[in-house]
Design a protein around this motif. Structure first.
Motif, PDB file in Angstrom:
ATOM      1  N   ALA A  47      57.293 -31.040 -34.019  1.00  0.00           N
ATOM      2  CA  ALA A  47      56.527 -30.242 -33.056  1.00  0.00           C
ATOM      3  C   ALA A  47      56.318 -28.822 -33.571  1.00  0.00           C
ATOM      4  CB  ALA A  47      57.250 -30.217 -31.706  1.00  0.00           C
ATOM      5  N   LEU A  48      57.376 -28.227 -34.125  1.00  0.00           N
ATOM      6  CA  LEU A  48      57.263 -26.859 -34.623  1.00  0.00           C
ATOM      7  C   LEU A  48      56.436 -26.781 -35.905  1.00  0.00           C
ATOM      8  CD1 LEU A  48      60.865 -25.504 -33.934  1.00  0.00           C
ATOM      9  CD2 LEU A  48      58.805 -25.265 -32.532  1.00  0.00           C
ATOM     10  N   ALA A  49      56.441 -27.840 -36.706  1.00  0.00           N
ATOM     11  CA  ALA A  49      55.603 -27.865 -37.907  1.00  0.00           C
ATOM     12  C   ALA A  49      54.126 -27.913 -37.531  1.00  0.00           C
ATOM     13  CB  ALA A  49      55.961 -29.055 -38.790  1.00  0.00           C
ATOM     14  N   LEU A  50      53.796 -28.686 -36.499  1.00  0.00           N
ATOM     15  CA  LEU A  50      52.417 -28.718 -36.021  1.00  0.00           C
ATOM     16  C   LEU A  50      51.997 -27.337 -35.522  1.00  0.00           C
ATOM     17  CD1 LEU A  50      49.785 -30.050 -35.153  1.00  0.00           C
ATOM     18  CD2 LEU A  50      50.941 -30.845 -33.080  1.00  0.00           C
ATOM     19  N   LYS A  51      52.879 -26.669 -34.808  1.00  0.00           N
ATOM     20  CA  LYS A  51      52.590 -25.312 -34.346  1.00  0.00           C
ATOM     21  C   LYS A  51      52.389 -24.374 -35.528  1.00  0.00           C
ATOM     22  CE  LYS A  51      54.638 -21.473 -31.737  1.00  0.00           C
ATOM     23  NZ  LYS A  51      55.849 -21.012 -30.996  1.00  0.00           N
ATOM     24  N   SER A  52      53.215 -24.510 -36.553  1.00  0.00           N
ATOM     25  CA  SER A  52      53.090 -23.662 -37.739  1.00  0.00           C
ATOM     26  C   SER A  52      51.717 -23.805 -38.376  1.00  0.00           C
ATOM     27  CB  SER A  52      54.183 -24.016 -38.759  1.00  0.00           C
ATOM     28  OG  SER A  52      53.940 -23.406 -40.009  1.00  0.00           O
ATOM     29  N   ARG A  53      51.263 -25.039 -38.550  1.00  0.00           N
ATOM     30  CA  ARG A  53      49.964 -25.251 -39.187  1.00  0.00           C
ATOM     31  C   ARG A  53      48.831 -24.732 -38.304  1.00  0.00           C
ATOM     32  NH1 ARG A  53      48.362 -31.183 -41.231  1.00  0.00           N
ATOM     33  NH2 ARG A  53      50.303 -30.907 -42.433  1.00  0.00           N
ATOM     34  N   TRP A  57      48.841 -13.229 -38.043  1.00  0.00           N
ATOM     35  CA  TRP A  57      49.640 -13.577 -39.215  1.00  0.00           C
ATOM     36  C   TRP A  57      51.128 -13.467 -38.893  1.00  0.00           C
ATOM     37  CZ3 TRP A  57      47.409 -16.191 -42.812  1.00  0.00           C
ATOM     38  CH2 TRP A  57      46.075 -15.977 -43.149  1.00  0.00           C
ATOM     39  N   GLU A  58      51.496 -12.490 -38.083  1.00  0.00           N
ATOM     40  CA  GLU A  58      52.900 -12.335 -37.696  1.00  0.00           C
ATOM     41  C   GLU A  58      53.371 -13.558 -36.908  1.00  0.00           C
ATOM     42  OE1 GLU A  58      52.940  -8.695 -35.524  1.00  0.00           O
ATOM     43  OE2 GLU A  58      52.752  -7.416 -37.313  1.00  0.00           O
ATOM     44  N   LYS A  59      52.525 -14.034 -35.987  1.00  0.00           N
ATOM     45  CA  LYS A  59      52.892 -15.212 -35.195  1.00  0.00           C
ATOM     46  C   LYS A  59      52.972 -16.457 -36.081  1.00  0.00           C
ATOM     47  CE  LYS A  59      51.105 -13.593 -30.748  1.00  0.00           C
ATOM     48  NZ  LYS A  59      50.123 -13.821 -29.662  1.00  0.00           N
ATOM     49  N   ALA A  60      52.072 -16.562 -37.068  1.00  0.00           N
ATOM     50  CA  ALA A  60      52.117 -17.702 -37.985  1.00  0.00           C
ATOM     51  C   ALA A  60      53.381 -17.664 -38.832  1.00  0.00           C
ATOM     52  CB  ALA A  60      50.875 -17.697 -38.877  1.00  0.00           C
ATOM     53  N   ALA A  61      53.768 -16.475 -39.267  1.00  0.00           N
ATOM     54  CA  ALA A  61      55.005 -16.337 -40.045  1.00  0.00           C
ATOM     55  C   ALA A  61      56.217 -16.727 -39.207  1.00  0.00           C
ATOM     56  CB  ALA A  61      55.143 -14.907 -40.555  1.00  0.00           C
ATOM     57  N   ARG A  62      56.228 -16.284 -37.949  1.00  0.00           N
ATOM     58  CA  ARG A  62      57.351 -16.600 -37.066  1.00  0.00           C
ATOM     59  C   ARG A  62      57.425 -18.103 -36.813  1.00  0.00           C
ATOM     60  NH1 ARG A  62      55.868 -13.680 -33.061  1.00  0.00           N
ATOM     61  NH2 ARG A  62      56.726 -11.796 -34.026  1.00  0.00           N
ATOM     62  N   ALA A  63      56.282 -18.750 -36.651  1.00  0.00           N
ATOM     63  CA  ALA A  63      56.264 -20.188 -36.392  1.00  0.00           C
ATOM     64  C   ALA A  63      56.823 -20.965 -37.578  1.00  0.00           C
ATOM     65  CB  ALA A  63      54.846 -20.641 -36.072  1.00  0.00           C
ATOM     66  N   ALA A  64      56.444 -20.560 -38.794  1.00  0.00           N
ATOM     67  CA  ALA A  64      56.993 -21.228 -39.979  1.00  0.00           C
ATOM     68  C   ALA A  64      58.491 -20.960 -40.096  1.00  0.00           C
ATOM     69  CB  ALA A  64      56.262 -20.746 -41.226  1.00  0.00           C
ATOM     70  N   HIS A  65      58.899 -19.725 -39.802  1.00  0.00           N
ATOM     71  CA  HIS A  65      60.328 -19.389 -39.857  1.00  0.00           C
ATOM     72  C   HIS A  65      61.126 -20.246 -38.883  1.00  0.00           C
ATOM     73  CE1 HIS A  65      63.789 -17.141 -38.133  1.00  0.00           C
ATOM     74  NE2 HIS A  65      64.093 -17.042 -39.405  1.00  0.00           N
ATOM     75  N   LEU A  99      58.765 -30.045 -45.791  1.00  0.00           N
ATOM     76  CA  LEU A  99      59.310 -28.702 -45.923  1.00  0.00           C
ATOM     77  C   LEU A  99      58.539 -27.860 -46.931  1.00  0.00           C
ATOM     78  CD1 LEU A  99      61.571 -26.773 -45.031  1.00  0.00           C
ATOM     79  CD2 LEU A  99      62.989 -27.689 -46.884  1.00  0.00           C
ATOM     80  N   GLY A 100      58.056 -28.469 -48.023  1.00  0.00           N
ATOM     81  CA  GLY A 100      57.304 -27.713 -49.016  1.00  0.00           C
ATOM     82  C   GLY A 100      56.117 -27.004 -48.401  1.00  0.00           C
ATOM     83  N   GLU A 101      55.402 -27.675 -47.489  1.00  0.00           N
ATOM     84  CA  GLU A 101      54.268 -27.027 -46.817  1.00  0.00           C
ATOM     85  C   GLU A 101      54.734 -25.851 -45.975  1.00  0.00           C
ATOM     86  OE1 GLU A 101      51.124 -27.541 -43.156  1.00  0.00           O
ATOM     87  OE2 GLU A 101      52.140 -29.350 -43.889  1.00  0.00           O
ATOM     88  N   ILE A 102      55.843 -26.012 -45.275  1.00  0.00           N
ATOM     89  CA  ILE A 102      56.310 -24.944 -44.388  1.00  0.00           C
ATOM     90  C   ILE A 102      56.649 -23.689 -45.192  1.00  0.00           C
ATOM     91  CG2 ILE A 102      58.007 -24.290 -42.665  1.00  0.00           C
ATOM     92  CD1 ILE A 102      56.001 -26.476 -41.796  1.00  0.00           C
ATOM     93  N   TYR A 103      57.281 -23.857 -46.351  1.00  0.00           N
ATOM     94  CA  TYR A 103      57.542 -22.695 -47.209  1.00  0.00           C
ATOM     95  C   TYR A 103      56.232 -22.006 -47.611  1.00  0.00           C
ATOM     96  CZ  TYR A 103      62.593 -23.256 -48.031  1.00  0.00           C
ATOM     97  OH  TYR A 103      63.964 -23.289 -47.894  1.00  0.00           O
ATOM     98  N   LEU A 104      55.212 -22.790 -47.921  1.00  0.00           N
ATOM     99  CA  LEU A 104      53.945 -22.204 -48.334  1.00  0.00           C
ATOM    100  C   LEU A 104      53.209 -21.585 -47.145  1.00  0.00           C
ATOM    101  CD1 LEU A 104      52.767 -24.875 -50.914  1.00  0.00           C
ATOM    102  CD2 LEU A 104      53.838 -22.655 -51.366  1.00  0.00           C
ATOM    103  N   ASN A 105      53.315 -22.207 -45.959  1.00  0.00           N
ATOM    104  CA  ASN A 105      52.771 -21.582 -44.750  1.00  0.00           C
ATOM    105  C   ASN A 105      53.411 -20.216 -44.535  1.00  0.00           C
ATOM    106  OD1 ASN A 105      51.443 -23.991 -44.377  1.00  0.00           O
ATOM    107  ND2 ASN A 105      52.544 -24.581 -42.520  1.00  0.00           N
ATOM    108  N   GLY A 159      59.969 -14.933 -52.058  1.00  0.00           N
ATOM    109  CA  GLY A 159      61.141 -15.802 -51.984  1.00  0.00           C
ATOM    110  C   GLY A 159      60.786 -17.209 -51.550  1.00  0.00           C
ATOM    111  N   ALA A 160      59.832 -17.341 -50.631  1.00  0.00           N
ATOM    112  CA  ALA A 160      59.439 -18.652 -50.129  1.00  0.00           C
ATOM    113  C   ALA A 160      58.713 -19.465 -51.194  1.00  0.00           C
ATOM    114  CB  ALA A 160      58.559 -18.500 -48.893  1.00  0.00           C
TER     115      ALA A 160
END
Length: 371
Positions: free
Chosen positions: A41-47, A66-74, A228-234, A258-259
Motif C-alpha cells: 500500500a505504501l509503495a503504491l502511494k510512493s509511486r 517532492w517533499e511529500k514524495a520523499a516522505r512516502a518513499a521513506h 525495494l530497488g524502485e523505492i530507493y530510486l523513488n 546514499g539511496a
C-alpha cells in the motif's frame, strides 16, 4: 459528470493507501505469501506521489510535492521489512525474494520462454529484442559512460560493462544454454535467419534459461509490481528535487546519493559509489534517470518515466537503433550501430485520450488536450 482534478485523484489514492496500511500486516505470513501488505500500500502511494511531483503534473515545480514524495518513499524504507537481493539476476526468478514488495505470480508455464528464447534455440521465437539505445545506457565498470567514439569501447562493446547489462540482455558471443550466441550476420541467431533479432540482441531478464522446450518443461514466473530497488530510486529522485543530492534536513538518515548507492552496491552489481559533495542537483538528476533506466529495464517503468519527466519529444523522437555484427575470418567481430526505424512522439502523447464511448456517456468530460 465532469472530470475530477488530478490533484484530487492523487489525494484520494494517498488517503486510501494510508487507510489500508493501518490494518495490513508489515509482512505476509508464509500462508499468505503474495497477498497485499502494508509495504504494498505504501509503495503504491510512493509511486503515485512521485508522479504527482514530476514535471508533467507539477508545472510550477512545487517543492512541497517532492517533499511529500520523499516522505512516502521513506515510509516504505522505514518498515525495515525488505532487503535488496544480492543476485540481481535471481531477483526475477523468485517468489520469495526479500526485495519483492508486491508481485503478480504465475503458475508453471513456458510461454514466456517460447516467446523470447533466441531464434536459434529449440522453440525460440525471438520475441522482445532490446535496442542499442538501451544497451548504450549501461555504464562502464568504472562508472564512466559508454561511447562508440572510443575505439576500445567500439571494438569490444560488451567488455567491462555494468554487470546488469549481462543479466538483462543476451549479447553476441555470450554463453546461453551451453553455447555461444551467434547474433552476427549469418550466425544461428543473427540476420539471415527467419525471425532473428532485428536489433542484434535478445532478452534475458525474466527468462528462465534452464527450460527444455522440446520436453515442454515449465517453471513458475514472478512479474514484479513493486520492489525495494524502485523505492530507493523513488526516494533518491524526490530527495534530490526537494533538497539536493547531499542534504537530509528531515533526518531520514539517508541522502539522495546514499539511496542510489544502495542500489549500485548490490553484491552482484557492485558499481562505483557516487561521492557526496561532488554532485549538483542537475547532474545528479541525469545520473539518477539513467540509473533508473538500467535498474528497472523491462519492468514497465520507462514508458511512464519519460512521459512524467516531459522528455518524450526529446527521447522518443530519436530513431531506434540496433547493431550490425560481422564475424571476421579470424573469428573476431566488428560492430556497427544502425538506425532500425524512426519514431514520432508529439507533446499530446504524454497523456492518453478520453475514449469516445466515455465522452458519450458523460458529455461533461473534456477531451485531453491535443486529441
Amino acid at each position: 459528470m465532469a472530470r475530477t482534478s488530478y490533484d484530487a485523484c492523487i489525494q484520494f489514492i494517498a488517503d486510501e493507501c494510508d487507510s489500508a496500511a493501518l490494518n495490513l500486516p508489515p509482512q505476509a505470513p508464509n500462508a499468505d505469501l503474495g497477498r497485499v501488505t502494508k509495504g504494498a500500500a505504501l509503495a503504491l502511494k510512493s509511486r503515485a506521489l512521485l508522479y504527482w511531483a514530476s514535471p508533467l503534473n507539477n508545472p510550477g515545480n512545487l517543492q512541497e510535492r517532492w517533499e511529500k514524495a520523499a516522505r512516502a518513499a521513506h515510509d516504505v524504507l522505514a518498515l525495515n521489512a525488505y532487503q535488496l537481493e544480492g543476485n540481481y539476476r535471481n531477483l526475477f526468478r523468485s517468489f520469495t525474494s526479500k526485495e519483492i514488495i508486491f508481485a503478480h505470480r504465475y503458475a508453471a508455464t513456458n510461454a514466456f520462454e517460447r516467446a523470447n528464447y533466441p531464434i536459434g534455440y529449440d522453440g525460440g521465437q525471438s520475441g522482445t529484442t532490446p535496442t542499442q539505445d538501451l544497451v548504450d545506457a549501461y555504464e562502464m565498470l568504472d562508472g564512466s559512460a559508454f561511447s562508440w567514439s572510443n575505439p576500445a569501447h567500439a571494438a569490444a562493446p560488451y567488455d567491462n560493462r555494468d554487470p546488469r547489462l549481462g543479466m538483462t540482455v543476451i549479447v553476441n558471443n555470450s554463453t546461453w544454454k551451453g553455447r555461444a550466441v551467434e547474433a552476427w550476420t549469418g550466425g544461428r541467431d543473427g540476420k539471415g535467419v527467419d525471425r532473428a533479432t532485428r536489433t542484434g540482441y535478445y532478452l534475458k531478464k525474466y527468462v528462465d534459461e534452464n527450460l527444455d522446450l522440446l520436453q515442454n518443461r515449465t517453471s513458475v514466473h514472478t512479474w514484479i509490481l513493486f520492489r525495494l530497488g524502485e523505492i530507493y530510486l523513488n526516494y533518491a529522485e524526490a530527495m534530490n528535487e526537494a533538497y539536493g543530492p547531499d542534504q537530509d534536513p528531515e533526518g531520514y538518515g539517508l541522502t539522495a546519493i546514499g539511496a542510489i548507492n544502495e542500489v549500485r552496491k548490490r553484491s552482484s552489481v557492485n558499481m562505483p559509489q557516487l561521492t557526496a559533495g561532488q554532485w549538483q542537483r542537475d547532474a545528479f538528476r541525469e545520473k539518477l534517470r539513467n540509473e533508473r533506466r538500467v535498474e528497472m529495464a523491462f519492468e514497465e517503468q520507462r514508458f511512464w518515466d519519460v512521459r512524467r519527466w516531459e522528455l518524450g519529444t526529446q527521447l522518443f523522437n530519436a530513431p531506434v537503433r540496433g547493431v550490425d555484427i560481422t564475424r571476421t575470418p579470424a573469428g573476431t567481430f566488428t560492430y556497427a550501430p544502425f538506425v532500425l526505424e524512426s519514431r514520432v512522439f508529439l507533446p499530446h502523447m504524454r497523456r492518453y485520450p478520453i475514449p469516445q464511448a466515455e465522452k458519450i456517456k458523460s458529455p461533461s468530460l473534456e477531451q485531453t488536450s491535443g486529441w
